[in-house]
Motif scaffolding. Sequence first.
Motif, PDB file in Angstrom:
ATOM      1  N   PRO A  99      12.795  42.752 -16.302  1.00 43.51           N
ATOM      2  CA  PRO A  99      13.707  43.694 -16.964  1.00 43.51           C
ATOM      3  C   PRO A  99      13.241  44.005 -18.386  1.00 43.51           C
ATOM      4  N   VAL A 100      13.534  45.222 -18.843  1.00 44.03           N
ATOM      5  CA  VAL A 100      13.215  45.638 -20.208  1.00 44.03           C
ATOM      6  C   VAL A 100      14.464  46.238 -20.845  1.00 44.03           C
ATOM      7  N   LEU A 101      14.863  45.715 -21.979  1.00 45.43           N
ATOM      8  CA  LEU A 101      16.003  46.225 -22.735  1.00 45.43           C
ATOM      9  C   LEU A 101      15.497  46.992 -23.941  1.00 45.43           C
ATOM     10  N   ASN A 136      19.231  45.800  -9.892  1.00 48.40           N
ATOM     11  CA  ASN A 136      20.580  45.341  -9.646  1.00 48.40           C
ATOM     12  C   ASN A 136      21.175  44.706 -10.883  1.00 48.40           C
ATOM     13  N   LEU A 137      20.607  45.009 -12.073  1.00 49.81           N
ATOM     14  CA  LEU A 137      21.183  44.496 -13.309  1.00 49.81           C
ATOM     15  C   LEU A 137      22.470  45.231 -13.600  1.00 49.81           C
ATOM     16  N   PRO A 196      24.028  39.968 -16.352  1.00 45.56           N
ATOM     17  CA  PRO A 196      23.950  39.310 -15.036  1.00 45.56           C
ATOM     18  C   PRO A 196      22.501  39.052 -14.642  1.00 45.56           C
ATOM     19  N   SER A 197      22.324  38.056 -13.770  1.00 47.31           N
ATOM     20  CA  SER A 197      20.970  37.623 -13.435  1.00 47.31           C
ATOM     21  C   SER A 197      20.245  38.622 -12.537  1.00 47.31           C
ATOM     22  N   CYS A 214      13.682  34.077 -12.390  1.00 42.84           N
ATOM     23  CA  CYS A 214      13.932  32.676 -12.064  1.00 42.84           C
ATOM     24  C   CYS A 214      15.355  32.236 -12.408  1.00 42.84           C
ATOM     25  N   VAL A 215      16.115  33.108 -13.061  1.00 39.41           N
ATOM     26  CA  VAL A 215      17.508  32.774 -13.366  1.00 39.41           C
ATOM     27  C   VAL A 215      18.296  32.776 -12.066  1.00 39.41           C
ATOM     28  N   PRO A 216      19.043  31.719 -11.756  1.00 43.03           N
ATOM     29  CA  PRO A 216      19.781  31.672 -10.478  1.00 43.03           C
ATOM     30  C   PRO A 216      20.660  32.891 -10.285  1.00 43.03           C
ATOM     31  N   GLU A 217      20.635  33.427  -9.070  1.00 38.86           N
ATOM     32  CA  GLU A 217      21.429  34.595  -8.752  1.00 38.86           C
ATOM     33  C   GLU A 217      22.914  34.294  -8.953  1.00 38.86           C
TER      34      GLU A 217
END
Length: 836
Positions: free
Chosen positions: A601-603, A801-802, A681-682, A655-658
């Motif tokens: 992801p890129v913010l 899906n962010l 959200p992950s 790698c952040v848990p869903e």
Amino acid sequence: MFVPPVRRLARGASVGLGAAAVVVASAVVPLGAAVAAESGDEVNLLTFNDFHGALGAGDAFACTITSTQAQHPNSALLSAGDNVGGSAFASAVDGDEPTIDFLNALGVDASAIGNHEFDKGQDDLTDRISPRTDFPDLAANVYHADGSHALEPYAIVEAGDVKVAVIGAVTTKTLGKVSPSAIEGLTFGNPVEGVNKAIDELNESGEEYDVLVASYHEGASGNGEPGSAPSNSDPIFDEIVTETSSEVDAIFNGDSHQTYAFDAPVPGQDGEVRPVVQTGSSGANIGSVTLTLGDDEDWDVVEGGTELIATENADLDACAGTATYDAASQIIADAIANAEVLGAEPVGTISDDITTSWGSTVAEYDENGIRQTLAPVTDQATTKGDDRSRHSAAGNMLADSMKWYLEDAGLDGENEVIGWMNPGGIRAELWNEAAGAEGDGVVTYAEANTMVPFGNTLNSGEVTGAQFKQMLEEQWQRDAEGAPTSEFLAFNVSNNVEYVMDSTREMDDHIVDIRINDEPIDPDATYTIVTASFLFEGGDNMWALSEAQNVSDSGVLDRDAFIDYLGAHENLDPDYSQQQLDLQILDGGEYDSEAGVDTDPVLRLGGLESLSLGAPEITSVSVDAGEHGTFEAPYAYLEDEGRYVGDVTLTDWLCVPEGTVVPLTITAVPDEGTEITYELPSFTWTAGGAPESCGDDTTPPPGDGGDDGDDGDGTTTPPSDEDDEGDEGGDTTPPADDTDDTTPPADEADDASDGTTPPADGTTAPPATGGSDTDATGTDSAGADSAGTDSADVRADGPSNLARTGADVAPYVLAIGIIALAGVGALVLRRRLSRR
């Protein structure tokens, strides 16, 4: 009542509402007396606007006017409005009457009405201000309920041997700039239509005149180089230039405090031009236009005859002894002496300048990375940055002072208090350097009054969390009918509030998340707003605030509350922190082991830099995700967007848990106090398992079949044959086999980013002056790829899906859809904030 003049003979060519509406003047013009001027005659027209009681600059202003008029036997002095109101202390302390006397002494011939002439109400204008002026106050577009003119629309004045007809008009923004009760019963029509209608009335009257001037208290949104049209994004200015009747020989502007002097094409007359001028504000310049009458009975601007003349270089010694100058100068001296004793009283101390925002045309970051003025400050009372599109240190201070006063006085009650400061209410800076004998760092009564001079009482009222969100939305201005305008007014909030916005989204859909004392706002809870009284009446288009309940008058002027705050906060520091963050998700991130897609992801983060003087230049932005890592990116100028941003890549986010919601702490570097929380959200997979580098702590992705199963975050995946419009309560994962042709819901606005990949080299150098007027700071940095992936240099614009900020807060729950854009595989994140 007023007695209208009668029109002169036709000057030739055309009348009408624009270039297409050209008719033969003789077809509509009755015969009358011959014009007074003869071929070859010249007339000099001087104009100024938005003087705002700037008596501190008055001597130089008066000298420039008198010395210029001495060069022209036929000369008239005209104002485009806001002579008074929002004034310097020496004028404001005596009801601006010294300014009126000063302008009378200078021989002002006529003035358009400005919105500030209505500050104390229409009765104050008609019963006190206008009777004291020796010149007519004009507004052709202000009407009573029955359609009659509320003020004189035009007047004919003598410029030596030349008769000049002047038609005035005031901005329709008056409806939002003054208290609605001050203008109750009045209608403010389109200024161009008002001027053109007044020309018809003038032409039907039969009285002779030579030159016709339209003086609008309305103008462009940008400055222009000498001889060039200004940069502009305001349609009303374009209408003024192209649709003001072609009979008008010169157009003078005001209100927007911009500077330009250029010749524009006359509508319907090929090859003909006429001058368009605005002079800035506070007496810094005068506009000078010299016209000559040709054999064709048409007034043409002489070569080099449209110009701005700076007043700062006036030779006061040479002007001394001139009757007009001496009389005007004496009025200034008397006013300053009368205000000196009261104004010199110390009321507080500061550690450094505390200023409004200064855009790139007037300030830049110096070699030490500190924002400084481009030119030396020679007059503290009248010099300010005043970029109202950006939140400022001065606004932070005043919003905090309101909250502090209400709580300190025990008037806050049981609700959380929010201070709310409009940028147009800040009329001066607090300078650390002493202006007189008070000493450096000392704030005097006069300086405090000049900063907030309007004398509004401090009121409080109750709104819901949902109404406060709408108040933040209304920084994006709209007209009385609710239609969006091009203007953004940056209201400052007290230091207990922070929020995230997306400036690229649609009207009433910009605000992503709000936190009060670090907790998500409750849309149904009650909050107390404290601010100037006129905002509770819908001033500055604060329509949501006008619906506040239990509005109460504190009984104290906002100025006096501010003075009490200064007295209680010795050596007050400027607060450069930004309590609002502009955020877009450029790439939602995707992992699909089967397709070999692996992106992070890129913010995009913007609006983190302060444009107040003394503020540090932001060099990078940091995103702290706690145990999941800290991410950082350069903060630099992005030329394509004309602002500063930082593009932060969240490496290893997959790698952040869903189902996990991770609070991100976003800070600016160097530290200026900006610290904003954003809940993200992950990552959710498209297909396949997690990378081996993640270990066993991640949740398997949803199955490829699009079952209606639990995704692990409280949402469900729709069957493959259903429209995937997203769940307002959180992420809805699209079917794994339907990622390339998902269609967004028809009723959603296209708020998505353009999906373009930032250049790998990261930054684009800002212009030498320090950036655009918005000066939002940032980088175009792709960032590093996630560890353990095999797509080192490629960021696929795949589906995401962010979820948006605040996905766990019901009224602000955000749904994510997938939109298909033109281009192979160019899919970008789509987000929507649910409306209350």
